[in-house]
Design an enzyme around this catalytic site. Structure first.
Site, PDB file in Angstrom:
ATOM      1  N   CYS A  65       0.831  -1.210   0.000  1.00  0.00           N
ATOM      2  CA  CYS A  65       0.000   0.000   0.000  1.00  0.00           C
ATOM      3  C   CYS A  65       0.866   1.261   0.000  1.00  0.00           C
ATOM      4  CB  CYS A  65      -0.924  -0.042   1.218  1.00  0.00           C
ATOM      5  SG  CYS A  65      -1.819   1.481   1.557  1.00  0.00           S
ATOM      6  N   CYS A  68       0.036   3.782   2.705  1.00  0.00           N
ATOM      7  CA  CYS A  68       0.479   3.258   4.007  1.00  0.00           C
ATOM      8  C   CYS A  68       1.963   3.559   4.215  1.00  0.00           C
ATOM      9  CB  CYS A  68       0.265   1.754   4.097  1.00  0.00           C
ATOM     10  SG  CYS A  68      -1.448   1.213   3.987  1.00  0.00           S
TER      11      CYS A  68
END
Length: 143
Positions: A65, A68
């Protein structure tokens, strides 16, 4: 107040007035509240969140991600700001699917604030340190 050692899972009693003074675990002598994000797994998640009396902010994330990865340093800085008052934890949702499923995590990153093992607030999407701090302050006041 009670807090679970992130290293050996021992439950420790820490006087509230000493929470910001770098308390150590009675068993393993590692830092309990050092202002660094704690890595939680399916194996230690339930014990940690249910037995720790401080609010816990969990970052559900994944290695693939991009948002993230961009938020990780911001989350770490926020953890340092709240040292001794709020515990910041990270759960890799790919490697720990039970913890992620328990909270119905559908987008990453997602922050969940917990108290006594129960969710009190949630926020999806990457944020900067100041945004995380504001969200934590608002969530803590609402709980």
């Amino acid at each position: 107040m009670l807090t679970v050692c992130p290293h050996c899972q021992t439950i420790n009693r820490v006087p509230a007035e000493r929470s910001a003074n770098d308390p150590t675990c009675a068993k393993c002598k590692n830092a309990l509240l050092d202002g660094q994000p704690v890595e939680l797994t399916d194996a230690n998640f339930d014990r940690f969140i249910s037995r720790t009396e401080l609010p816990i902010v969990v970052d559900f994330w994944a290695a693939w991600c991009g948002p993230c990865q961009m938020m990780a340093p911001q989350f770490k800085q926020a953890a340092e700001r709240f040292k001794g008052r709020v515990i910041f934890a990270k759960v890799d949702s790919d490697n720990n699917p039970r913890a992620a499923a328990r909270f119905g995590i559908r987008s990453l990153p997602t922050l969940v604030m917990l108290r006594g093992g129960a969710e009190v607030n949630r926020q999806a999407g990457a944020m900067q340190t100041a945004q995380i701090a504001a969200w934590v302050n608002n969530a803590a006041q609402g709980s």
